[in-house]
Design a protein around this motif. Sequence first.
Motif, PDB file in Angstrom:
ATOM      1  N   THR A  63       0.829  -1.205   0.000  1.00 28.49           N
ATOM      2  CA  THR A  63       0.000   0.000   0.000  1.00 28.49           C
ATOM      3  C   THR A  63       0.862   1.253   0.000  1.00 28.49           C
ATOM      4  N   LEU A  64       1.799   1.337   0.944  1.00 28.39           N
ATOM      5  CA  LEU A  64       2.612   2.547   1.082  1.00 28.39           C
ATOM      6  C   LEU A  64       3.525   2.767  -0.118  1.00 28.39           C
ATOM      7  N   ILE A  65       4.177   1.719  -0.585  1.00 30.26           N
ATOM      8  CA  ILE A  65       5.066   1.872  -1.744  1.00 30.26           C
ATOM      9  C   ILE A  65       4.245   2.108  -3.013  1.00 30.26           C
ATOM     10  N   GLY A  66       3.090   1.477  -3.097  1.00 31.28           N
ATOM     11  CA  GLY A  66       2.191   1.716  -4.239  1.00 31.28           C
ATOM     12  C   GLY A  66       1.797   3.180  -4.344  1.00 31.28           C
ATOM     13  N   TRP A  67       1.529   3.800  -3.198  1.00 32.12           N
ATOM     14  CA  TRP A  67       1.183   5.229  -3.213  1.00 32.12           C
ATOM     15  C   TRP A  67       2.376   6.076  -3.649  1.00 32.12           C
ATOM     16  N   GLN A  68       3.568   5.713  -3.203  1.00 30.45           N
ATOM     17  CA  GLN A  68       4.762   6.456  -3.614  1.00 30.45           C
ATOM     18  C   GLN A  68       4.971   6.332  -5.126  1.00 30.45           C
ATOM     19  N   GLU A  69       4.705   5.164  -5.671  1.00 25.59           N
ATOM     20  CA  GLU A  69       4.812   4.969  -7.123  1.00 25.59           C
ATOM     21  C   GLU A  69       3.775   5.806  -7.862  1.00 25.59           C
ATOM     22  N   GLU A  70       2.582   5.911  -7.298  1.00 22.66           N
ATOM     23  CA  GLU A  70       1.537   6.740  -7.912  1.00 22.66           C
ATOM     24  C   GLU A  70       1.928   8.216  -7.888  1.00 22.66           C
ATOM     25  N   LEU A  71       2.598   8.637  -6.818  1.00 24.46           N
ATOM     26  CA  LEU A  71       3.054  10.026  -6.733  1.00 24.46           C
ATOM     27  C   LEU A  71       4.084  10.325  -7.824  1.00 24.46           C
ATOM     28  N   VAL A  72       4.927   9.352  -8.135  1.00 29.22           N
ATOM     29  CA  VAL A  72       5.901   9.513  -9.227  1.00 29.22           C
ATOM     30  C   VAL A  72       5.167   9.645 -10.558  1.00 29.22           C
ATOM     31  N   LYS A  73       4.181   8.776 -10.788  1.00 30.69           N
ATOM     32  CA  LYS A  73       3.412   8.832 -12.042  1.00 30.69           C
ATOM     33  C   LYS A  73       2.696  10.177 -12.188  1.00 30.69           C
ATOM     34  N   THR A  74       2.130  10.659 -11.089  1.00 27.19           N
ATOM     35  CA  THR A  74       1.433  11.944 -11.121  1.00 27.19           C
ATOM     36  C   THR A  74       2.396  13.073 -11.439  1.00 27.19           C
ATOM     37  N   ALA A  75       3.574  13.042 -10.806  1.00 32.12           N
ATOM     38  CA  ALA A  75       4.580  14.082 -11.052  1.00 32.12           C
ATOM     39  C   ALA A  75       5.053  14.038 -12.501  1.00 32.12           C
ATOM     40  N   GLU A  76       5.215  12.838 -13.046  1.00 34.12           N
ATOM     41  CA  GLU A  76       5.637  12.703 -14.445  1.00 34.12           C
ATOM     42  C   GLU A  76       4.567  13.252 -15.383  1.00 34.12           C
ATOM     43  N   GLN A  77       3.305  12.964 -15.084  1.00 31.60           N
ATOM     44  CA  GLN A  77       2.213  13.463 -15.921  1.00 31.60           C
ATOM     45  C   GLN A  77       2.128  14.987 -15.861  1.00 31.60           C
ATOM     46  N   ASP A  78       2.347  15.552 -14.688  1.00 32.29           N
ATOM     47  CA  ASP A  78       2.349  17.016 -14.546  1.00 32.29           C
ATOM     48  C   ASP A  78       3.444  17.634 -15.419  1.00 32.29           C
ATOM     49  N   TRP A  79       4.603  17.006 -15.431  1.00 37.63           N
ATOM     50  CA  TRP A  79       5.730  17.486 -16.245  1.00 37.63           C
ATOM     51  C   TRP A  79       5.380  17.428 -17.736  1.00 37.63           C
ATOM     52  N   LYS A  80       4.799  16.279 -18.171  1.00 35.42           N
ATOM     53  CA  LYS A  80       4.405  16.130 -19.577  1.00 35.42           C
ATOM     54  C   LYS A  80       3.354  17.162 -19.971  1.00 35.42           C
ATOM     55  N   ASP A  81       2.395  17.379 -19.070  1.00 31.89           N
ATOM     56  CA  ASP A  81       1.339  18.363 -19.345  1.00 31.89           C
ATOM     57  C   ASP A  81       1.916  19.763 -19.491  1.00 31.89           C
ATOM     58  N   ALA A  82       2.900  20.099 -18.627  1.00 32.11           N
ATOM     59  CA  ALA A  82       3.530  21.422 -18.693  1.00 32.11           C
ATOM     60  C   ALA A  82       4.307  21.587 -20.000  1.00 32.11           C
ATOM     61  N   GLU A  83       5.009  20.528 -20.404  1.00 31.10           N
ATOM     62  CA  GLU A  83       5.744  20.585 -21.671  1.00 31.10           C
ATOM     63  C   GLU A  83       4.801  20.745 -22.863  1.00 31.10           C
ATOM     64  N   GLU A  84       3.698  20.007 -22.820  1.00 35.80           N
ATOM     65  CA  GLU A  84       2.719  20.091 -23.911  1.00 35.80           C
ATOM     66  C   GLU A  84       2.114  21.490 -23.986  1.00 35.80           C
ATOM     67  N   GLU A  85       1.827  22.059 -22.829  1.00 33.65           N
ATOM     68  CA  GLU A  85       1.261  23.410 -22.806  1.00 33.65           C
ATOM     69  C   GLU A  85       2.249  24.420 -23.380  1.00 33.65           C
ATOM     70  N   LEU A  86       3.520  24.236 -23.056  1.00 28.60           N
ATOM     71  CA  LEU A  86       4.553  25.121 -23.598  1.00 28.60           C
ATOM     72  C   LEU A  86       4.670  24.936 -25.114  1.00 28.60           C
ATOM     73  N   ASP A  87       4.685  23.676 -25.572  1.00 21.12           N
ATOM     74  CA  ASP A  87       4.800  23.393 -27.008  1.00 21.12           C
ATOM     75  C   ASP A  87       3.633  23.965 -27.797  1.00 21.12           C
TER      76      ASP A  87
END
Length: 197
Positions: A63-87
Amino acid sequence: MYKKKLLSALVATAMIGGASFSAVYAEEAEQEQEQVTDVEKEAVDAAVTDGKKFDDPVRLEETLIGWQEELVKTAEQDWKDAEEELDNSTADPDSDEYKALEQAVADTEEAFKEAETNLVKEKELLPEQIAELTEEQLFALNRSLNNATNNGLIVDLDSDYMQDLLDGNYNKQQINSLTKALEEEAKFDKLSDKFAA
């Protein structure tokens, strides 16, 4: 449970007052009590079944490590979204708007890298900390995080919180308070993300 007590009180009142309680009502009352008893039995059986899960250290670790992995995925998606918005931006590269978008890309990239680094640390520390928990602490953590798990929340209960819990020798009430606060924060974050979207 409440119906059972209320029904018993009504029956007792009728008997004490000398009133005759008809056989029809008595039979209905008995059936009602049997239904309540069955419901209570099912609840107890479910609690026992859940209890077997709540004392499982692997469940807590996943449970705890799964949530940490989800936080990484969310952070990665935020980064991709920011790049797309810039592009996709039509703003002048010298404008404040464009610079703000560039800064958003840099910030989200940094947050993603930090989340990745944190995940490596959490995968190392959390299993060791979980092994140090008492049986009561393990049960309380699994049980108090069950609601968040069932509601799809991502609770950031990391190794820092776990170390505080161990150092402070938290009891069941303290663990419930901690997880409740983190769950409320997770709910707020989820609503905030929906609003932003």
